[in-house]
Scaffold this motif. Structure first.
Motif, PDB file in Angstrom:
ATOM      1  N   LYS A 103      21.070  34.804  -8.719  1.00 52.16           N
ATOM      2  CA  LYS A 103      21.166  34.867  -7.083  1.00 52.16           C
ATOM      3  C   LYS A 103      21.254  33.075  -7.443  1.00 52.16           C
ATOM      4  O   LYS A 103      21.396  32.742  -8.125  1.00 52.16           O
ATOM      5  N   LEU A 104      22.121  32.861  -6.131  1.00 50.31           N
ATOM      6  CA  LEU A 104      22.987  31.765  -6.159  1.00 50.31           C
ATOM      7  C   LEU A 104      21.894  30.954  -4.759  1.00 50.31           C
ATOM      8  O   LEU A 104      21.052  31.835  -4.115  1.00 50.31           O
ATOM      9  N   VAL A 105      21.281  29.487  -5.549  1.00 43.41           N
ATOM     10  CA  VAL A 105      20.900  28.514  -4.117  1.00 43.41           C
ATOM     11  C   VAL A 105      21.839  27.586  -4.224  1.00 43.41           C
ATOM     12  O   VAL A 105      21.567  27.340  -4.582  1.00 43.41           O
ATOM     13  N   HIS A 106      21.450  26.924  -2.799  1.00 45.83           N
ATOM     14  CA  HIS A 106      22.141  26.257  -2.185  1.00 45.83           C
ATOM     15  C   HIS A 106      21.375  25.259  -2.218  1.00 45.83           C
ATOM     16  O   HIS A 106      20.356  24.772  -1.902  1.00 45.83           O
ATOM     17  N   ARG A 147      26.889  38.627 -19.794  1.00 48.17           N
ATOM     18  CA  ARG A 147      27.940  37.389 -19.542  1.00 48.17           C
ATOM     19  C   ARG A 147      28.015  38.289 -17.911  1.00 48.17           C
ATOM     20  O   ARG A 147      27.698  39.420 -17.676  1.00 48.17           O
ATOM     21  N   MET A 148      28.311  36.847 -17.070  1.00 45.16           N
ATOM     22  CA  MET A 148      28.744  37.491 -15.491  1.00 45.16           C
ATOM     23  C   MET A 148      29.620  36.003 -15.147  1.00 45.16           C
ATOM     24  O   MET A 148      29.011  35.346 -15.806  1.00 45.16           O
ATOM     25  N   GLN A 149      30.462  36.891 -13.779  1.00 45.21           N
ATOM     26  CA  GLN A 149      30.663  36.436 -13.586  1.00 45.21           C
ATOM     27  C   GLN A 149      30.638  35.234 -12.143  1.00 45.21           C
ATOM     28  O   GLN A 149      29.958  35.879 -11.411  1.00 45.21           O
ATOM     29  N   VAL A 150      30.385  34.000 -12.521  1.00 46.32           N
ATOM     30  CA  VAL A 150      29.327  33.850 -11.130  1.00 46.32           C
ATOM     31  C   VAL A 150      30.633  33.432  -9.890  1.00 46.32           C
ATOM     32  O   VAL A 150      31.702  33.371 -10.110  1.00 46.32           O
ATOM     33  N   PRO A 151      30.023  34.126  -8.337  1.00 44.00           N
ATOM     34  CA  PRO A 151      30.843  34.344  -7.263  1.00 44.00           C
ATOM     35  C   PRO A 151      31.067  33.705  -6.860  1.00 44.00           C
ATOM     36  O   PRO A 151      30.781  32.879  -6.703  1.00 44.00           O
ATOM     37  N   LEU A 161      22.220  28.187 -10.528  1.00 47.15           N
ATOM     38  CA  LEU A 161      22.188  29.879 -10.269  1.00 47.15           C
ATOM     39  C   LEU A 161      21.032  30.178 -10.786  1.00 47.15           C
ATOM     40  O   LEU A 161      20.502  29.693 -12.385  1.00 47.15           O
ATOM     41  N   VAL A 162      20.412  30.824 -10.639  1.00 48.47           N
ATOM     42  CA  VAL A 162      19.596  31.579 -11.469  1.00 48.47           C
ATOM     43  C   VAL A 162      19.243  33.175 -11.533  1.00 48.47           C
ATOM     44  O   VAL A 162      19.339  34.100 -10.936  1.00 48.47           O
ATOM     45  N   VAL A 163      18.770  33.585 -13.017  1.00 46.29           N
ATOM     46  CA  VAL A 163      19.153  34.354 -13.387  1.00 46.29           C
ATOM     47  C   VAL A 163      17.314  34.577 -13.670  1.00 46.29           C
ATOM     48  O   VAL A 163      16.182  34.739 -14.851  1.00 46.29           O
ATOM     49  N   SER A 164      17.354  36.262 -13.385  1.00 47.89           N
ATOM     50  CA  SER A 164      15.313  36.472 -13.155  1.00 47.89           C
ATOM     51  C   SER A 164      15.578  38.222 -13.910  1.00 47.89           C
ATOM     52  O   SER A 164      16.747  39.094 -13.973  1.00 47.89           O
ATOM     53  N   SER A 165      14.220  38.186 -14.203  1.00 46.56           N
ATOM     54  CA  SER A 165      14.154  39.657 -14.433  1.00 46.56           C
ATOM     55  C   SER A 165      13.779  40.809 -13.967  1.00 46.56           C
ATOM     56  O   SER A 165      14.013  40.306 -12.040  1.00 46.56           O
TER      57      SER A 165
END
Length: 419
Positions: A103-106, A147-151, A161-165
């Motif tokens: 998810k993205l955090v502004h 691998r992921m492309q950020v929207p 950008l936060v990656v979580s389990s």
């Protein structure tokens, strides 16, 4: 070579730093899996910085996908048009894949969560399942490569950008910057005002033209962040203009107390571990029979006080690659790499291996241990196949800056702008 991202300018922007891996015992048998101290990763609280929260997350890369061979060296800084997307890649050690979401955090100018809602800066639901993952091929240390492309986002500013389990626990976070060209930046190499500082520091003077903006109090409304080689650990923040030229609608930044100066240091050290069958540059020993494989680097000595020697480096970065099979993403294996630094006596503080390999932080895994009888520092870290740049640095007390174990004469930096 030193390059400067100069400067990041935030104009009242509601506009979001790194860690990584655990300590290993350099005296343990070579090739053995080192014990990781759980306290290093015990705190899973989200940090609004580049950070790694799990000891199983390795080899994190966040860059702009330009389609060029050097794209991994492009920091995650893009214009609002985002014609070239930001990509995040990392490995997760283990025999099985995991369900990971991002998810993205502004964030605001101070890298704190802003008051904006998700729909104000995104056109989709702010939860992205990472479905692009592959297992490591023919490796002794099993892992999955994600691998992921950020929207794309709708607003410029700072993003985390936060990656979580699956349980919602963060495993990795990275800072992203999306900008709009609202000002004009002019810059030049400055000369540090002082004695010996002019031989060890590099200063950058610059000005900001805001002719296209209607600013009431430009000295307060314009926020400047100055970075060296796109690093966050030694970024210069809260820089105030030395001159405000209202008639010309320009702010000048030219300091006399080294506010805009960085230590020049020496060129980065390097070693080539792209092959685990033959020894590359900087390698003294290679044992391919152990699991993980064992690599011992050539003993090195401090360069403190020596004359500056110039050679091309990659500014502390690293490149993952397998010379035997290509595609370092999934064909690169991991090895226990032992660093050796000769020193007639112990340094005044703890000594670390430092660079992108340590996420530009003083990590436990990269802390070296001094042997008085051998007059040498040693330490072992688990690293992926590739080509590495790094420094040896001496840490100070908590919260204090660090110093490099080698200093060099002033050299002209290569400079690039990011605003």
């Amino acid at each position: 070579m030193l390059r400067y991202s100069l400067p990041t300018v935030l104009l009242l922007a509601t506009a979001c730093v790194p860690l990584g891996t655990p300590i290993t015992d350099p005296n343990a048998p070579r090739g053995s899996q080192q014990q990781r101290p759980p306290e290093y990763y015990a705190d899973k609280t989200l940090r609004y910085e580049d950070y790694t929260y799990s000891p199983d997350v390795r080899s994190v890369q966040c860059y702009v996908a330009t389609g060029q061979n050097t794209e991994i060296f492009q920091p995650p800084v893009v214009p609002i048009s985002q014609q070239q997307p930001i990509v995040l890649e990392f490995d997760m050690l283990g025999n099985g894949s995991q369900r990971l979401t991002a998810k993205l955090v502004h964030c605001d100018v101070d890298w704190k969560p802003s008051v904006l809602t998700d729909l104000q800066f995104l056109s989709e639901i702010n939860e992205f399942l990472i479905t692009d993952y592959r297992t490591g091929v023919n490796v002794k240390v099993p892992y999955y490569h994600y691998r992921m492309q950020v929207p794309r986002v709708k607003l410029s500013g700072n993003y985390l950008l936060v990656v979580s389990s699956g349980g919602g626990t963060p495993v990795v976070s990275r800072r992203l910057l999306v900008y709009e060209n609202g000002v004009e930046v002019a810059m030049r190499q400055g000369i540090p005002v002082g004695g010996q500082e002019r031989y060890t520091l590099q200063q950058v003077d610059f000005s900001i033209g805001y002719n296209g903006l209607n600013l009431v109090n430009p000295s307060q409304e314009v926020k400047v962040m100055l970075r060296q080689n796109f690093r966050w650990d030694n970024a210069k923040t809260n820089l105030r203009p030395t001159f405000v030229r209202d008639a010309e609608r320009r702010l000048d930044y030219q300091y006399f107390n080294f506010e805009n100066a960085f230590p020049a240091s020496s060129e980065f050290r390097y070693f080539d571990m792209r092959s685990l069958r033959t020894m590359g540059a900087g390698m003294a020993e290679l044992d391919p029979t152990t699991s993980p494989r064992t690599v011992v680097l050539s003993p090195e000595a401090t360069r403190n006080g020596q004359s500056y020697t110039q050679f091309e480096d990659i500014n502390g970065q690293r490149l993952f690659e397998s010379r035997e099979y290509g595609n370092g993403d999934t064909n690169g294996d991991y090895a226990n790499v032992t660093f050796q630094l000769r020193a007639p006596q112990a340094a005044p503080g703890p000594v670390y291996v430092f660079g992108a390999l340590s996420d530009w932080k003083l990590q436990d895994e990269f802390k070296l241990t001094y042997n008085t009888e051998q007059q040498q520092y040693t330490g072992t870290a688990l690293l992926k196949q590739g080509y590495y740049n790094y420094y040896y640095v001496v840490g100070k007390a908590a919260g204090a800056p660090m110093t490099c174990t080698s200093k060099a004469a002033t050299r002209k930096p290569k400079i690039s702008t990011t605003c």
